[in-house]
Each structure stands twice: as C-alpha cells, then as structure tokens.
Design an enzyme around this catalytic site. Structure first.
Site, PDB file in Angstrom:
ATOM      1  CG  HIS A  16      -1.109  -0.333   3.501  1.00  0.00           C
ATOM      2  ND1 HIS A  16      -2.174   0.549   3.517  1.00  0.00           N
ATOM      3  CD2 HIS A  16      -0.887  -0.612   2.187  1.00  0.00           C
ATOM      4  CE1 HIS A  16      -2.563   0.797   2.276  1.00  0.00           C
ATOM      5  NE2 HIS A  16      -1.809   0.092   1.454  1.00  0.00           N
ATOM      6  CB  THR A  43      -3.771   9.510  -2.178  1.00  0.00           C
ATOM      7  OG1 THR A  43      -3.505   8.199  -1.648  1.00  0.00           O
ATOM      8  CG2 THR A  43      -2.950  10.522  -1.405  1.00  0.00           C
ATOM      9  CB  SER A  58      -4.432   5.142   0.500  1.00  0.00           C
ATOM     10  OG  SER A  58      -3.208   4.500   0.258  1.00  0.00           O
ATOM     11  CG  ASP A 117      -0.502   5.566  -1.929  1.00  0.00           C
ATOM     12  OD1 ASP A 117      -0.365   4.470  -1.367  1.00  0.00           O
ATOM     13  OD2 ASP A 117      -1.552   6.227  -1.868  1.00  0.00           O
ATOM     14  CG  ASP A 169      -0.027   1.429  -2.050  1.00  0.00           C
ATOM     15  OD1 ASP A 169       0.305   1.252  -0.863  1.00  0.00           O
ATOM     16  OD2 ASP A 169      -1.111   1.020  -2.519  1.00  0.00           O
ATOM     17  CG  ASP A 216      -0.283   7.062   1.669  1.00  0.00           C
ATOM     18  OD1 ASP A 216       0.796   6.498   1.425  1.00  0.00           O
ATOM     19  OD2 ASP A 216      -1.339   6.783   1.062  1.00  0.00           O
ATOM     20  CG  HIS A 217       0.240   3.712   3.833  1.00  0.00           C
ATOM     21  ND1 HIS A 217       0.746   2.708   3.052  1.00  0.00           N
ATOM     22  CD2 HIS A 217      -0.818   4.219   3.140  1.00  0.00           C
ATOM     23  CE1 HIS A 217       0.039   2.599   1.948  1.00  0.00           C
ATOM     24  NE2 HIS A 217      -0.924   3.525   1.969  1.00  0.00           N
ATOM     25  CG  HIS A 244      -0.283  -3.498  -2.069  1.00  0.00           C
ATOM     26  ND1 HIS A 244      -0.597  -3.930  -0.801  1.00  0.00           N
ATOM     27  CD2 HIS A 244      -0.820  -2.252  -2.174  1.00  0.00           C
ATOM     28  CE1 HIS A 244      -1.295  -3.001  -0.166  1.00  0.00           C
ATOM     29  NE2 HIS A 244      -1.444  -1.962  -0.972  1.00  0.00           N
TER      30      HIS A 244
END
Length: 548
Positions: A426, A156, A88, A48, A287, A329-330, A291
């Site tokens: 993101h 997710t 997500s 993620d 992820d 996912d990104h 962040h």
C-alpha cells in the site's frame, strides 16, 4: 466544511463580483440549500487500493472519460491511527464509523494512537465496538445492502457491517453480517457461511445458509438467479471465496454477475423502501492486482467499478434525494505512467506506447496464470494470453529461468508498456474523492469525515448511535442489580449470562438476540465480545428489566 467548500467553489466561478454581489450570491445559495429535499438514499462506493495512476491508466485504455470523472470533488487523507500508510481494515473502519483505528481492526476503536493530530483513546475504550453508518441506517428505518467482488467478509465490506479485532475472523464476521438484518448482501464468501475444513469454513458447525434461509432471504448463487429474483431480501453467494476478475469472467466463470449488475439489482431492490436506503459497494480487486503489479488486472477492475458507478449515477440523476460517494481506501503499488525507459523520451512518447501493449492481453495476470499447466508446457501460450506475444530471446530466457512466474510476467509487461511500480504494498498518498447529489462534500477531508457526512445525510448522529448500540454489558447489568458471567461451554460461541432473582438471560456472541427461558427476543444491535468484554445494545438492558 462542506458548506465552506461549496461557497469557495461558487465564489471562484463568479470571480470579479462586488462585495454586494457576494452577499447576494451567499443569500441565494442559502435559499437553495433550504429548498433542498432531505437525502433519502446514500450509496457509498469504494474501489479498494486504487492510486490516481490506476484511474488515469484505465481512462486511457478505455479511450473516453470515466463515469467517475464528472463526480470529482476533492481529496481524502487515508492514514490510520498508527501509520502513514493504512491497511484496508482500519481504512474501512474510519469511513464507516468516524474513528481511525489500527492495522487489522474491523469496526473497533484503536489501542495505539500515535498519528499527529489525533486524540488518544482512553485505555478502557481500546477495541470497543464503534457503531457504523449501516447500523445507523437500519435504526432510522432504511433498507441496507453490501456488495463486494471479494468474499463479503473481506476487510472493507466487514468494516461497514461487523466488529472484530482481526480482519481474518471470517466466520465471526459472517455471523455478525447474518444478524445485522441487511436486506441485500451480494458477493463471494460462501465458505465462511458453512461448516468444513477449509481455512475460512466455520468451526462451530453452524450452517449460516440455513439461518439466512429461515430469515426469509432469497439465496441466489448465479447471475441468472440474481436477475430473476423479485424478493425484497436477497443474499447472493456467487463464489466460495472471491469472484473472478472482470476481464476473466467470460472465460472462467460466466455464471457470476458483474459488479454493475449487482449494483443495479441492489438499487432496484432497496429503492422499494419508502424510507430510503444505504448501499455499500466495493470493487475489491483493484487492490489485489496492484499488489501483484498487474496493470491489466488494475484496468479490468477499475473499469468494472466505473460501470457500477455509472449505474449508481443513472439512479441518482433521476431524482434529487440520493447522495453518491465514490472513493478508494488507500493507494497501492505506486503505479506510474512512465518509468526508467522514459527518463529522457517522455516528451515524445505517445499514449499508444503505454496502452497498446496492454490491449493485447486477453486475461489478467490471475486469469492467465490459471491456465498454466503443471509442467509449464504451455508457457508461451499463457504469456500470449497476458499480452506477451512475440517473445524476444531475452524474455524467453527470463521466463524459463523464473522462480516466480507471476512476478516475471508482470515485470515483462510493465517494461513493454513503460509503466513503473514502486512497491508491492500500500501507499500513503491522499486519494481522489468523487461525489454526486444534494449537499455533496467538496474539498479535502479526513476519511473519518465521510462517516459523519453520511450519518448526517441520513439523519442520525454517530455519537448518539454509539451510546445506543454498544455499552459495557457487565457495568450496565450490574448497575441494575444483576450478576454477569460468561458461558464458555462452547469455545466457538461464548455467551453472556445475566441473572437477577428468578430471571436468567442468555446473550450469544455475534448475534442480535437474547433468550430468557424458552423465549427469544431480537435486539436492535449485535452482541459483541471484544477486549475481554461483552458489549451490548442499551436495548438489552431495558428489555431485561421489562421482562422481569
């Protein structure tokens, strides 16, 4: 798309062949494809929120290639139905169902579609549940599993196992997962399975752990229990919420399994099924580290994910019937190797200038901050845990004056390591695709393509699956002469009531059951309440008619 991509690669390798040779090569490749065994197993792995800079940094830190490197096969476009940068929830929905969706939506169709090139969704279809590849795998007889280092109800894994209009609906997601008949579920998220007063606890007083136990699962809560289990159905609840980040585990939660251990156990368990399996694995916390602009946390979680990939590859390489897909996912954070410090010096700046400062850290930002005393009397000790040793006078000043120590810690370490971050959110760039196995996808894809590729590999069509699993209950039951009402006596658990003549059926939301009198029947899919409508599997209508 896959075959075209494969042929382009093949032809590029033999560059200067004549036209006749090209035709021969194409015929030979076609023969090879015909000889290929059907794909029995699919392992879908998502790290993620991982930008390309994160995997590059992790590789330099490790000092040798990643398991992912040998699988590199293309790129994936990640935008959502409404935005260039996805969350997500719609990203997972896209990869699991083949439909791009909206921010916070889990496993349901979008209500807003404005990204270029996408077809609008009819108004009556907005928020309709969209069938996912895990549900398809179950219906064709395969065993299934989901794994995450977050709560298993997080966006997710939820995208591959649930259908709700908002990702924060943990209790609803948990209940749907329990009734999906998934054989192996491993991760955090115990809170959402139990009644209580915490944010994610159940307010309906249902104890999902008791339901799980009645369904015949071996419930395991420690690494040792997981590794000892010989059951074909395992539900692992290793934390109330998320598991510890990999680098921190030995210090703060040594009883939790690693992502690689969970992956290996799931593969060992699911591969007992002669019909094959579908396994979803998420490395959830790259992820979160991104962040926080925490390079140590990013490295910790990318390398933990890569070890899990190595387990999947080890299994797949021993056979010719397993497709492994790994992707993010990104992007997140816009991490760069190089920052304003290196504007002029980058041509002479060695790898060590970026990596050595990070190697000093014993814990990630989360781990280090967990050791900080309330009075901050051990601030410098905590700084050392995070790699900030021998603090300069300016660094000490910044820490003592900081009103946000997490931010200050990460900024100081990034400066020492010459790393840059453009955002705490993101990002919208294309991401790398990694694949291994028969008919592996090669090229540039939409994230929605991945769902269709997996479905095709497992022998079903997502359009047909949607027609089978989610029909408008009111419309379909009324078409056979029944009346439909909603019982909201229990606000937390509404139920669909269907009547015709002397027959009354009750279909509770988030479950896969229908009760008629004192008999309970299992449905082949979930009952979902979304957009003020009940959606049920077509099986429910046929079953109701048969019972009458």
């Amino acid at each position: 798309m896959k075959n075209i991509g494969q042929k382009i690669i093949s032809f590029a390798l033999i560059g200067s062949l004549t036209a006749g040779s090209f035709a021969f090569a194409a015929r030979e490749e076609a023969k090879q494809e015909k000889k290929q065994k059907p794909i029995k197993n699919v392992i879908m792995m998502v790290m993620d929120g991982t930008s390309a800079g994160a995997t590059t940094l992790a590789r330099w830190y490790k000092g040798e290639p990643l398991a992912l490197d040998e699988m590199a096969s293309g790129a994936v476009r990640t935008y959502s139905a409404e935005s260039a940068i996805t969350d997500s929830a719609p990203a997972a929905t896209a990869m699991a169902t083949g439909f791009k969706s909206n921010d916070k939506y889990i496993g349901v169709l979008p209500s807003v579609v404005n990204s270029p090139g996408l077809q609008p969704i009819p108004k009556e279809q907005a928020l309709k549940p969209a069938a996912n590849v895990l549900e398809g795998a179950e219906l064709v007889g395969k065993s299934t599993g989901i794994i995450a280092t977050a709560a298993i109800q997080h966006a997710t894994p939820a995208g591959f196992s649930a259908h709700v209009p908002h990702r924060n609906m943990f209790p609803d997601i948990a209940e749907q997962q329990v009734h999906q008949n998934i054989e192996v579920v491993l991760g955090g998220g115990k809170d959402a399975l139990l009644p209580g007063n915490k944010t994610n606890n159940r307010k309906d007083n249902e104890n999902m752990l008791e339901v799980i136990k009645k369904k015949g699962y071996d419930i395991v809560e420690t690494r040792e229990e997981l590794l000892r289990s010989k059951s074909n159905k395992i539900w692992g609840v290793f934390a109330d919420d998320a598991l510890a980040q990999d680098m921190n585990r030995p210090y703060i939660r040594p009883n939790e399994p690693t992502l690689a251990e969970m992956t290996k156990k799931a593969i060992d368990t699911l591969s007992k099924d002669k019909d094959g399996f579908f396994l979803f694995v998420e490395g959830s916390q790259v992820d979160w580290a991104a962040h926080a602009n925490d390079p140590v946390g990013i490295i910790s979680e990318v390398l933990a994910f890569d070890k899990a990939v190595k387990e999947a590859l080890s299994f797949a390489k021993k056979r010719n019937d397993t497709l492994v897909i790994a992707v993010t996912d990104h992007g997140n954070s816009g991490i760069t190797i190089g920052n304003r410090n290196t504007d002029q010096s980058y041509p002479e700046t060695p790898v060590s200038a970026y990596i050595d400062p990070l190697k000093k850290a014993k814990m990630t930002l989360d781990g280090a901050m967990s050791q900080l005393k309330a009075d901050k009397s051990n601030l410098e000790e905590v700084a050392r845990l995070y790699g900030l040793d021998s603090l300069t006078a300016e660094e000490k000043k910044r820490l003592s004056e900081s009103t946000n120590l997490r931010k200050t810690f990460s900024e100081l370490l990034a400066a020492r390591a010459n790393l840059g971050f453009t955002t705490g959110g993101h990002t919208g760039e294309d991401v790398f695709l990694y694949t291994y196995g028969p008919n592996r996808p090669i090229g540039t894809f939409e994230n929605t393509d991945l769902a269709r590729i997996m479905a095709k590999a497992m022998g079903f069509d997502l359009k047909d699956l949607n027609k089978r699993l989610f029909v408008n209950a009111k419309k379909e039951f009324e078409a056979i002469g029944a009346t439909v009402t909603i019982d909201q006596t229990d606000a937390q658990n509404p139920a669909l009531i269907v009547k015709k003549g002397n027959t009354t059926a009750k279909l509770p939301v988030n479950k896969n059951i229908m009760t008629v009198g004192n008999k309970t029947y299992e449905l082949e899919g979930l009952v979902v309440y979304s957009a003020d409508q009940f959606w049920v599997p077509k099986h429910a209508i046929k079953l109701f008619q048969q019972i009458r």
